[in-house]
Every structure is written in structure tokens, then in C-alpha cells.
Write a protein that holds these residues in place. Structure first.
Motif, PDB file in Angstrom:
ATOM      1  N   VAL A   1       1.503   4.176  -3.302  1.00  0.00           N
ATOM      2  CA  VAL A   1       1.251   5.609  -3.179  1.00  0.00           C
ATOM      3  C   VAL A   1       2.540   6.418  -3.285  1.00  0.00           C
ATOM      4  O   VAL A   1       2.607   7.406  -4.004  1.00  0.00           O
ATOM      5  CB  VAL A   1       0.544   5.922  -1.837  1.00  0.00           C
ATOM      6  CG1 VAL A   1       0.384   7.417  -1.636  1.00  0.00           C
ATOM      7  CG2 VAL A   1      -0.808   5.231  -1.789  1.00  0.00           C
ATOM      8  N   LYS A   2       3.620   5.976  -2.607  1.00  0.00           N
ATOM      9  CA  LYS A   2       4.818   6.806  -2.489  1.00  0.00           C
ATOM     10  C   LYS A   2       6.073   6.239  -3.135  1.00  0.00           C
ATOM     11  O   LYS A   2       7.095   6.915  -3.176  1.00  0.00           O
ATOM     12  CB  LYS A   2       5.099   7.074  -1.011  1.00  0.00           C
ATOM     13  CG  LYS A   2       3.992   7.817  -0.316  1.00  0.00           C
ATOM     14  CD  LYS A   2       4.299   8.016   1.141  1.00  0.00           C
ATOM     15  CE  LYS A   2       3.147   8.709   1.841  1.00  0.00           C
ATOM     16  NZ  LYS A   2       3.337   8.767   3.284  1.00  0.00           N
ATOM     17  N   GLY A   3       6.095   4.982  -3.556  1.00  0.00           N
ATOM     18  CA  GLY A   3       7.281   4.429  -4.225  1.00  0.00           C
ATOM     19  C   GLY A   3       8.071   3.455  -3.364  1.00  0.00           C
ATOM     20  O   GLY A   3       7.676   3.066  -2.263  1.00  0.00           O
ATOM     21  N   ASP A   4       9.257   3.053  -3.900  1.00  0.00           N
ATOM     22  CA  ASP A   4      10.061   1.992  -3.289  1.00  0.00           C
ATOM     23  C   ASP A   4      10.560   2.304  -1.881  1.00  0.00           C
ATOM     24  O   ASP A   4      10.598   1.426  -1.023  1.00  0.00           O
ATOM     25  CB  ASP A   4      11.265   1.666  -4.182  1.00  0.00           C
ATOM     26  CG  ASP A   4      10.844   0.986  -5.468  1.00  0.00           C
ATOM     27  OD1 ASP A   4       9.732   0.427  -5.500  1.00  0.00           O
ATOM     28  OD2 ASP A   4      11.630   1.005  -6.433  1.00  0.00           O
TER      29      ASP A   4
ATOM     30  N   GLU B   1      -1.745   4.013  -7.411  1.00  0.00           N
ATOM     31  CA  GLU B   1      -2.491   5.254  -7.320  1.00  0.00           C
ATOM     32  C   GLU B   1      -2.091   6.140  -8.492  1.00  0.00           C
ATOM     33  O   GLU B   1      -0.909   6.346  -8.750  1.00  0.00           O
ATOM     34  CB  GLU B   1      -2.185   5.975  -5.998  1.00  0.00           C
ATOM     35  CG  GLU B   1      -2.591   5.204  -4.768  1.00  0.00           C
ATOM     36  CD  GLU B   1      -4.095   5.188  -4.589  1.00  0.00           C
ATOM     37  OE1 GLU B   1      -4.759   6.172  -4.938  1.00  0.00           O
ATOM     38  OE2 GLU B   1      -4.605   4.177  -4.078  1.00  0.00           O
TER      39      GLU B   1
ATOM     40  N   ALA C   1       9.257   4.150   0.479  1.00  0.00           N
ATOM     41  CA  ALA C   1       8.162   4.017   1.443  1.00  0.00           C
ATOM     42  C   ALA C   1       7.777   2.557   1.628  1.00  0.00           C
ATOM     43  O   ALA C   1       7.376   2.142   2.714  1.00  0.00           O
ATOM     44  CB  ALA C   1       6.952   4.824   0.982  1.00  0.00           C
ATOM     45  N   CYS C   2       7.931   1.769   0.586  1.00  0.00           N
ATOM     46  CA  CYS C   2       7.608   0.334   0.662  1.00  0.00           C
ATOM     47  C   CYS C   2       8.501  -0.359   1.685  1.00  0.00           C
ATOM     48  O   CYS C   2       8.014  -1.069   2.567  1.00  0.00           O
ATOM     49  CB  CYS C   2       7.775  -0.310  -0.717  1.00  0.00           C
ATOM     50  SG  CYS C   2       7.559  -2.093  -0.728  1.00  0.00           S
TER      51      CYS C   2
ATOM     52  N   TYR D   1       1.211  -2.822  -7.530  1.00  0.00           N
ATOM     53  CA  TYR D   1       2.487  -2.725  -6.835  1.00  0.00           C
ATOM     54  C   TYR D   1       2.561  -3.888  -5.860  1.00  0.00           C
ATOM     55  O   TYR D   1       1.677  -4.058  -5.024  1.00  0.00           O
ATOM     56  CB  TYR D   1       2.596  -1.391  -6.089  1.00  0.00           C
ATOM     57  CG  TYR D   1       3.998  -1.078  -5.649  1.00  0.00           C
ATOM     58  CD1 TYR D   1       4.857  -0.387  -6.485  1.00  0.00           C
ATOM     59  CD2 TYR D   1       4.467  -1.497  -4.420  1.00  0.00           C
ATOM     60  CE1 TYR D   1       6.155  -0.104  -6.092  1.00  0.00           C
ATOM     61  CE2 TYR D   1       5.756  -1.222  -4.025  1.00  0.00           C
ATOM     62  CZ  TYR D   1       6.593  -0.523  -4.871  1.00  0.00           C
ATOM     63  OH  TYR D   1       7.871  -0.262  -4.489  1.00  0.00           O
TER      64      TYR D   1
ATOM     65  N   ARG E   1       0.823  -1.215   0.000  1.00  0.00           N
ATOM     66  CA  ARG E   1       0.000   0.000   0.000  1.00  0.00           C
ATOM     67  C   ARG E   1       0.855   1.263   0.000  1.00  0.00           C
ATOM     68  O   ARG E   1       0.576   2.213  -0.721  1.00  0.00           O
ATOM     69  CB  ARG E   1      -0.946   0.000   1.192  1.00  0.00           C
ATOM     70  CG  ARG E   1      -2.183  -0.833   0.934  1.00  0.00           C
ATOM     71  CD  ARG E   1      -3.202  -0.704   2.032  1.00  0.00           C
ATOM     72  NE  ARG E   1      -2.907  -1.755   3.000  1.00  0.00           N
ATOM     73  CZ  ARG E   1      -2.972  -1.618   4.298  1.00  0.00           C
ATOM     74  NH1 ARG E   1      -3.318  -0.475   4.829  1.00  0.00           N
ATOM     75  NH2 ARG E   1      -2.702  -2.615   5.108  1.00  0.00           N
ATOM     76  N   ALA E   2       1.913   1.276   0.814  1.00  0.00           N
ATOM     77  CA  ALA E   2       2.787   2.447   0.866  1.00  0.00           C
ATOM     78  C   ALA E   2       3.542   2.617  -0.446  1.00  0.00           C
ATOM     79  O   ALA E   2       3.716   3.734  -0.932  1.00  0.00           O
ATOM     80  CB  ALA E   2       3.773   2.318   2.022  1.00  0.00           C
ATOM     81  N   GLY E   3       3.994   1.509  -1.031  1.00  0.00           N
ATOM     82  CA  GLY E   3       4.709   1.585  -2.297  1.00  0.00           C
ATOM     83  C   GLY E   3       3.828   2.045  -3.437  1.00  0.00           C
ATOM     84  O   GLY E   3       4.283   2.756  -4.338  1.00  0.00           O
TER      85      GLY E   3
ATOM     86  N   GLU F   1      -2.550   9.905 -10.378  1.00  0.00           N
ATOM     87  CA  GLU F   1      -3.037  11.283 -10.253  1.00  0.00           C
ATOM     88  C   GLU F   1      -3.507  11.727 -11.620  1.00  0.00           C
ATOM     89  O   GLU F   1      -2.850  11.556 -12.626  1.00  0.00           O
ATOM     90  CB  GLU F   1      -1.912  12.206  -9.770  1.00  0.00           C
ATOM     91  CG  GLU F   1      -1.490  11.913  -8.352  1.00  0.00           C
ATOM     92  CD  GLU F   1      -0.438  12.897  -7.879  1.00  0.00           C
ATOM     93  OE1 GLU F   1      -0.391  14.028  -8.394  1.00  0.00           O
ATOM     94  OE2 GLU F   1       0.322  12.526  -6.989  1.00  0.00           O
TER      95      GLU F   1
END
Length: 127
Positions: free
Chosen positions: A63-66, A124, A68-69, A95, A59-61, A126
Motif C-alpha cells: 500500500v505505502k512502499g518500502d 494496490e 512502511a514495509c 509485494y 501488506r504495508a509495503g 489506484e
């Protein structure tokens, strides 16, 4: 010939302490059973932790990438689980994250291998 006492009275005297002897004999088996059940609980908990860590990482990846994953995967995992580096990747519109954990053991030298947890989350976008 004098009577020595009733049969029931003699038997009771000979059985004195029998429960204590049986208990002492069973204690090692009871402790072994408790340790085996505890190890099974640790294995089940490892599956739960690995799946949850992979889910949070995916989930973090998404939205924000590697970066954050990897951070999200290790956020709730303690050091005893020996988590390696999570494998985070983008596969199409999904992801995916894979987390591997080692199960802590009560007896040194005993190993259950690695537990894998894999999860995916929709990317996600935009607009």
C-alpha cells in the motif's frame, strides 16, 4: 533367642527417606526437561512472529512502499529476537517481504540459527 520384630517393621525403618533421595536425584532431569520444552516453545513462537511480521510488512509495503514495509515488520518484534533489516521488494504484481529472527536461548553459546518468515501481498493500484 529373642525376636527382633516383624519383617515388615524392619523394612519400613530401612526405607525411611527413600522418596526424598529419589526426588533429589530426579530434580536435575526434571529441570532439564522443562528447559528443553521452553526452548521448543521459543522456536515455535519465533516461526509465528517471523511469519506475522513478514505478513504485516508485505501488506504495508503493497500500500505505502518500502519505508512502511520496514516499519511494519519491526512494529511488534521485541529486541530479544534480534531482527535484522527486513528485505522488502516488488515482484510483478506482488509485494514480498522477508523477515529474519534469532531465537533467544536459555543457555549462552547455544544457537539455533535464524528463522525466516516470508510473505506476499497483492499490489494496490489506484485507478
Amino acid at each position: 533367642m529373642a525376636a527382633r520384630g516383624s519383617v515388615r517393621g524392619d523394612r519400613g525403618a530401612r526405607d525411611r527417606g527413600q522418596v526424598a533421595v529419589e526426588f533429589v536425584g530426579m530434580v536435575p532431569l526434571i529441570l532439564l526437561l522443562v528447559a528443553a520444552v521452553w526452548e521448543c516453545v521459543l522456536i515455535g513462537y519465533a516461526f509465528s512472529l517471523a511469519g506475522n511480521a513478514a505478513d504485516e510488512a508485505a501488506r504495508a509495503g503493497a500500500v505505502k512502499g518500502d519505508g512502511a514495509c520496514a516499519a511494519a515488520a519491526g512494529e511488534h518484534i521485541g529486541g530479544a529476537w534480534n531482527m535484522g533489516t527486513p528485505h522488502c521488494r516488488k515482484e510483478g504484481d506482488v509485494y514480498k517481504a522477508t523477515v529474519k529472527l534469532q531465537v533467544p536461548v536459555l543457555f549462552p553459546g547455544l544457537s539455533f540459527g535464524e528463522i525466516d518468515g516470508t510473505a506476499g501481498a497483492a499490489m494496490e493500484r489506484e485507478e
